[in-house]
Design a protein around this motif. Sequence first.
Motif, PDB file in Angstrom:
ATOM      1  N   PHE A 134       3.094  -6.642   7.273  1.00 18.19           N
ATOM      2  CA  PHE A 134       1.662  -6.030   7.240  1.00 18.19           C
ATOM      3  C   PHE A 134       1.534  -4.953   8.142  1.00 18.19           C
ATOM      4  O   PHE A 134       1.364  -5.028   9.322  1.00 18.19           O
ATOM      5  CB  PHE A 134       0.649  -7.266   7.179  1.00 18.19           C
ATOM      6  CG  PHE A 134      -0.769  -6.747   6.876  1.00 18.19           C
ATOM      7  CD1 PHE A 134      -1.007  -5.832   6.032  1.00 18.19           C
ATOM      8  CD2 PHE A 134      -1.922  -7.047   7.806  1.00 18.19           C
ATOM      9  CE1 PHE A 134      -2.357  -5.497   5.816  1.00 18.19           C
ATOM     10  CE2 PHE A 134      -3.051  -6.731   7.459  1.00 18.19           C
ATOM     11  CZ  PHE A 134      -3.440  -5.972   6.587  1.00 18.19           C
TER      12      PHE A 134
ATOM     13  N   THR B 202      -1.024  -1.535   8.942  1.00 17.56           N
ATOM     14  CA  THR B 202      -2.217  -0.935   8.801  1.00 17.56           C
ATOM     15  C   THR B 202      -2.199   0.514   9.290  1.00 17.56           C
ATOM     16  O   THR B 202      -1.684   0.652  10.422  1.00 17.56           O
ATOM     17  CB  THR B 202      -3.452  -1.910   9.379  1.00 17.56           C
ATOM     18  OG1 THR B 202      -3.074  -1.990  10.910  1.00 17.56           O
ATOM     19  CG2 THR B 202      -3.503  -3.375   8.431  1.00 17.56           C
TER      20      THR B 202
ATOM     21  N   THR C  60      -2.612  -0.650  -0.469  1.00 21.05           N
ATOM     22  CA  THR C  60      -4.046  -0.943  -0.609  1.00 21.05           C
ATOM     23  C   THR C  60      -5.051   0.023   0.151  1.00 21.05           C
ATOM     24  O   THR C  60      -4.482   0.608   1.272  1.00 21.05           O
ATOM     25  CB  THR C  60      -4.340  -2.356  -0.654  1.00 21.05           C
ATOM     26  OG1 THR C  60      -5.629  -2.990  -0.945  1.00 21.05           O
ATOM     27  CG2 THR C  60      -3.928  -3.143   0.788  1.00 21.05           C
TER      28      THR C  60
ATOM     29  N   HIS D 263     -10.168  -9.412   0.175  1.00 20.77           N
ATOM     30  CA  HIS D 263      -8.907  -8.719   0.002  1.00 20.77           C
ATOM     31  C   HIS D 263      -7.753  -9.405   0.501  1.00 20.77           C
ATOM     32  O   HIS D 263      -6.685  -9.497  -0.303  1.00 20.77           O
ATOM     33  CB  HIS D 263      -9.224  -7.593   0.898  1.00 20.77           C
ATOM     34  CG  HIS D 263      -8.158  -6.447   0.824  1.00 20.77           C
ATOM     35  ND1 HIS D 263      -8.061  -5.533   1.961  1.00 20.77           N
ATOM     36  CD2 HIS D 263      -7.374  -6.179  -0.304  1.00 20.77           C
ATOM     37  CE1 HIS D 263      -7.180  -4.701   1.353  1.00 20.77           C
ATOM     38  NE2 HIS D 263      -6.622  -5.003   0.209  1.00 20.77           N
TER      39      HIS D 263
ATOM     40  N   ILE E 240      -3.814  -9.501  -0.095  1.00 26.30           N
ATOM     41  CA  ILE E 240      -3.002  -9.256   1.046  1.00 26.30           C
ATOM     42  C   ILE E 240      -2.007 -10.336   1.202  1.00 26.30           C
ATOM     43  O   ILE E 240      -0.776 -10.517   1.459  1.00 26.30           O
ATOM     44  CB  ILE E 240      -3.785  -8.896   2.555  1.00 26.30           C
ATOM     45  CG1 ILE E 240      -4.277  -7.585   2.016  1.00 26.30           C
ATOM     46  CG2 ILE E 240      -2.785  -8.926   3.519  1.00 26.30           C
ATOM     47  CD1 ILE E 240      -5.319  -7.200   3.462  1.00 26.30           C
TER      48      ILE E 240
ATOM     49  N   VAL F 249       3.127  -4.959   2.943  1.00 21.96           N
ATOM     50  CA  VAL F 249       1.837  -4.432   2.711  1.00 21.96           C
ATOM     51  C   VAL F 249       1.090  -3.280   3.686  1.00 21.96           C
ATOM     52  O   VAL F 249       1.360  -3.397   4.643  1.00 21.96           O
ATOM     53  CB  VAL F 249       0.870  -5.591   2.647  1.00 21.96           C
ATOM     54  CG1 VAL F 249      -0.598  -4.927   2.380  1.00 21.96           C
ATOM     55  CG2 VAL F 249       1.034  -6.727   1.595  1.00 21.96           C
TER      56      VAL F 249
ATOM     57  N   SER G 150      -1.846  -0.817   4.228  1.00 20.22           N
ATOM     58  CA  SER G 150      -3.178  -0.798   3.936  1.00 20.22           C
ATOM     59  C   SER G 150      -3.905   0.390   4.925  1.00 20.22           C
ATOM     60  O   SER G 150      -3.871   0.443   6.124  1.00 20.22           O
ATOM     61  CB  SER G 150      -3.771  -2.053   4.463  1.00 20.22           C
ATOM     62  OG  SER G 150      -5.288  -2.141   4.051  1.00 20.22           O
TER      63      SER G 150
END
Length: 213
Positions: A7, A9, A39, A79, A84, A94, A96
Amino acid sequence: MSNKAPFITFEGGEGSGKTTQIRLLKTWLEDKGKYVTTTREPGGTVGAEAIRDLIVQKRDNQWDAETDALLLMAARRDHLVHLIWPSLEQGHWVLSDRFVESTYAYQCFGRDLPLEKARELYRFIAGDFKPDLTFILDIDPRDGLDRALTGKHRNRNEERFENFDFSFHENLRAGYHELAKQEPQRFIIIDAAPDCEHVQAQLQAAIEKRFSL
């Protein structure tokens, strides 16, 4: 939870180029055979997008920092639950465009909401879950605002934060740097001022190193 995929970001002030860089990274990772979900926050799901409209659109009556934080955490919970966490469980990387550090930067460093209060709210909705890697795309606020307000992807309906005093944008940039100092093992600061290709190369190199691609 134990993620089956990373994940990642992407944080930064207005006009730092996160959306473009994420789009390019998605193509790069898919060329390497990875399943990728992209996303954004606030948003990413039907429920969270509805809350986004309340937060980012220009309105006569502005939310205060506490209300912003509560709305953002509600959107973030939706979310996490509906996009997620299921995507990570399925083995999708993922990416973001913003996550919880945006709340800390904008509402805490930018608008004086106590940081620990925001962190308590996050722990309530997400426990100890954190991104595996967080990039901060760093740019001088004046340059970033100029990009945001003159770029071809400008959304005039979502310029609430762009219209805050310049000191707000200086504070949130300083806030991002402070957050990175607190968790240097998770954050990587990338200079977002150079051309798009140069920034993308730095991001790809960092991901290759971190995840042994």
